[in-house]
Design an enzyme around this catalytic site. Structure first.
Site, PDB file in Angstrom:
ATOM      1  N   THR A 173      33.306  37.363  49.858  1.00  0.00           N
ATOM      2  CA  THR A 173      32.857  35.976  49.727  1.00  0.00           C
ATOM      3  C   THR A 173      33.449  35.380  48.443  1.00  0.00           C
ATOM      4  O   THR A 173      33.688  36.120  47.491  1.00  0.00           O
ATOM      5  CB  THR A 173      31.309  35.995  49.636  1.00  0.00           C
ATOM      6  OG1 THR A 173      30.802  36.262  50.925  1.00  0.00           O
ATOM      7  CG2 THR A 173      30.721  34.717  49.084  1.00  0.00           C
ATOM      8  N   VAL A 188      22.380  34.100  59.308  1.00  0.00           N
ATOM      9  CA  VAL A 188      22.685  33.313  58.109  1.00  0.00           C
ATOM     10  C   VAL A 188      22.464  34.197  56.887  1.00  0.00           C
ATOM     11  O   VAL A 188      21.415  34.831  56.756  1.00  0.00           O
ATOM     12  CB  VAL A 188      21.783  32.062  58.018  1.00  0.00           C
ATOM     13  CG1 VAL A 188      22.106  31.264  56.756  1.00  0.00           C
ATOM     14  CG2 VAL A 188      21.948  31.190  59.260  1.00  0.00           C
ATOM     15  N   GLY A 189      23.454  34.262  56.022  1.00  0.00           N
ATOM     16  CA  GLY A 189      23.332  35.060  54.796  1.00  0.00           C
ATOM     17  C   GLY A 189      22.827  34.216  53.638  1.00  0.00           C
ATOM     18  O   GLY A 189      22.285  33.121  53.823  1.00  0.00           O
ATOM     19  N   ASP A 190      23.029  34.718  52.431  1.00  0.00           N
ATOM     20  CA  ASP A 190      22.535  34.022  51.244  1.00  0.00           C
ATOM     21  C   ASP A 190      23.441  32.884  50.780  1.00  0.00           C
ATOM     22  O   ASP A 190      22.994  31.955  50.110  1.00  0.00           O
ATOM     23  CB  ASP A 190      22.398  35.012  50.073  1.00  0.00           C
ATOM     24  CG  ASP A 190      23.747  35.652  49.731  1.00  0.00           C
ATOM     25  OD1 ASP A 190      24.407  36.156  50.656  1.00  0.00           O
ATOM     26  OD2 ASP A 190      24.149  35.630  48.551  1.00  0.00           O
ATOM     27  N   GLY A 210      27.389  39.588  47.916  1.00  0.00           N
ATOM     28  CA  GLY A 210      26.762  40.878  48.172  1.00  0.00           C
ATOM     29  C   GLY A 210      26.054  40.867  49.504  1.00  0.00           C
ATOM     30  O   GLY A 210      26.278  39.970  50.332  1.00  0.00           O
TER      31      GLY A 210
HETATM   32  N1  ASP Z   1      26.726  37.357  50.677  1.00  0.00           N
HETATM   33  C1  ASP Z   1      27.511  37.257  51.876  1.00  0.00           C
HETATM   34  C2  ASP Z   1      26.598  37.288  53.073  1.00  0.00           C
HETATM   35  O1  ASP Z   1      25.675  38.082  53.072  1.00  0.00           O
HETATM   36  C3  ASP Z   1      28.516  38.355  52.002  1.00  0.00           C
HETATM   37  C4  ASP Z   1      29.437  38.521  50.833  1.00  0.00           C
HETATM   38  O2  ASP Z   1      29.056  38.268  49.701  1.00  0.00           O
HETATM   39  O3  ASP Z   1      30.595  38.900  51.056  1.00  0.00           O
HETATM   40  O4  ASP Z   1      26.854  36.588  54.010  1.00  0.00           O
END
Ligand code: ASP
Length: 347
Positions: free
Chosen positions: A212, A241-243, A264
């Protein structure tokens, strides 16, 4: 022309200010001393468990070059008096345009072999924010998140509603081909093979590098901004949906405390409200930025079992680039104008 300069300041800040001074000087006399308010910027392009052996020398060089290009593009905007919002937006679009990072062009595939892109941006001066989630074929998702912030009365738009909004606002679309990268496709095949039972599926073990992208910046007006963009996690369930698009989890900015962008395992970052927690510790506990970031990334998050890291900046331009993994793609230019581009923990 007369230029006054402290020799110790022969760094990017000085060089950029010189260029601006020279180009503005014309035929008149210019006396230059650096009394400008502090500016600084940091970017990340993901945290993870990669080691040196996983890279070819060429790939590592390309990644470092792109990080450098992105952070300097943002810094140039700050040095010429531009806003922190413009600086983080510019840095992120450069990272989104690269096939190497999990955002925009290099986004990972979901379980259906499709892309679902998330992004968010926040302005620390007025706590305005914009976010999009579950969109596809948007060339630069961060530009759409910014439009949500500036051109709608909402904070977050999702899926087809966000696509329609994007068309109405003249956001650039790209074909599926543009988003196809062999490396991401192979990561999906591997993840599918290993994820025999969903109950045992642990995304962080499938894709060891969560790349990310994010940026935080301080401008000459004292305004902080943060932005984050991602394809999420390989083999994620359709609709997950992520953070990254969640204000307070993956992104946060408040001039009274700090600006944060995270990377993360999103499920942990959402539950720990990582970005807001760091800023809250600065604001209410009076911790300095590094201590607040350590407490959350090496304390709270680690105790929950969450992997990843953050970049953060405070109103003085102090930077924190903190992660609990073996590495994090990262770059920064501090208030003195010093450039750093790093990948591994030990650098
Ligand atoms: N935080 C992102 C998610 O969980 C993934 C990443 O940081 O690569 O969607």
């Amino acid at each position: 022309m007369i230029f006054l300069m402290d020799e110790a300041m022969l760094n990017y800040k000085t060089i950029l200010i010189w260029i601006i001074a020279i180009s503005n000087a014309g035929l008149t006399e210019v006396a230059f001393a650096d009394t400008s308010p502090p500016v600084a910027i940091a970017i990340h392009a993901g945290a993870g468990t990669i080691s040196k052996e996983d890279f070819t020398a060429t790939l590592e060089l390309e990644i470092r070059d792109t990080l450098k290009k992105a952070v300097l593009a943002g810094y140039e905007i700050l040095s010429s008096g531009g806003s922190s919002l413009d600086a983080v937006t510019r840095a992120i679009t450069i990272l989104e345009d690269s096939p190497h990072f999990n955002a925009g062009r290099g986004a990972v595939f979901n379980a259906q072999g499709k892309h679902e892109l998330d992004a968010s941006i926040m302005d620390g001066s007025g706590l305005e924010a914009g976010a999009i989630t579950g969109v596809h074929n948007i060339r630069n998702p961060i530009l759409l998140a910014r439009k949500v912030m500036t051109d709608s009365v909402h904070v977050m738009l999702m899926g087809e509603g966000a696509q329609v909004f994007a068309r109405a606002k003249g956001i650039e679309f790209a074909d599926d081909d543009y988003f196809f990268t062999e490396r991401r496709w192979q990561q999906l095949q591997k993840a599918k093979k290993e994820a025999k039972q969903e109950a045992l599926y642990r995304p962080e073990t499938m894709d060891h590098w969560m790349s990310t992208v994010g940026a935080v910046a301080l401008d000459i007006h004292g305004n902080l901004a943060a932005a984050t963009s991602t394809g999420g996690m390989t083999n994620k369930r359709w609709g997950r949906v992520g953070d990254s698009p969640i204000i307070g989890a993956g992104t946060y900015a408040d001039n009274r405390s700090c600006a944060v962008s995270a990377t993360g395992h999103g499920e942990y970052f959402i539950r720990a409200t990582v970005a807001r927690d760091i800023c809250a510790r600065v604001q209410y506990q009076g911790l300095d930025l590094a201590a607040a970031a350590d407490a959350v990334i090496h304390g709270q998050l680690r105790e929950m079992g969450g992997d990843g890291g953050i970049i953060a900046i405070d109103p003085k331009g102090e930077l924190a680039l903190t992660f609990n993994t073996a590495g994090m793609y990262r770059a920064s230019v501090d208030v003195e104008g010093n450039l750093d581009v790093e990948i591994y923990n030990s650098e």
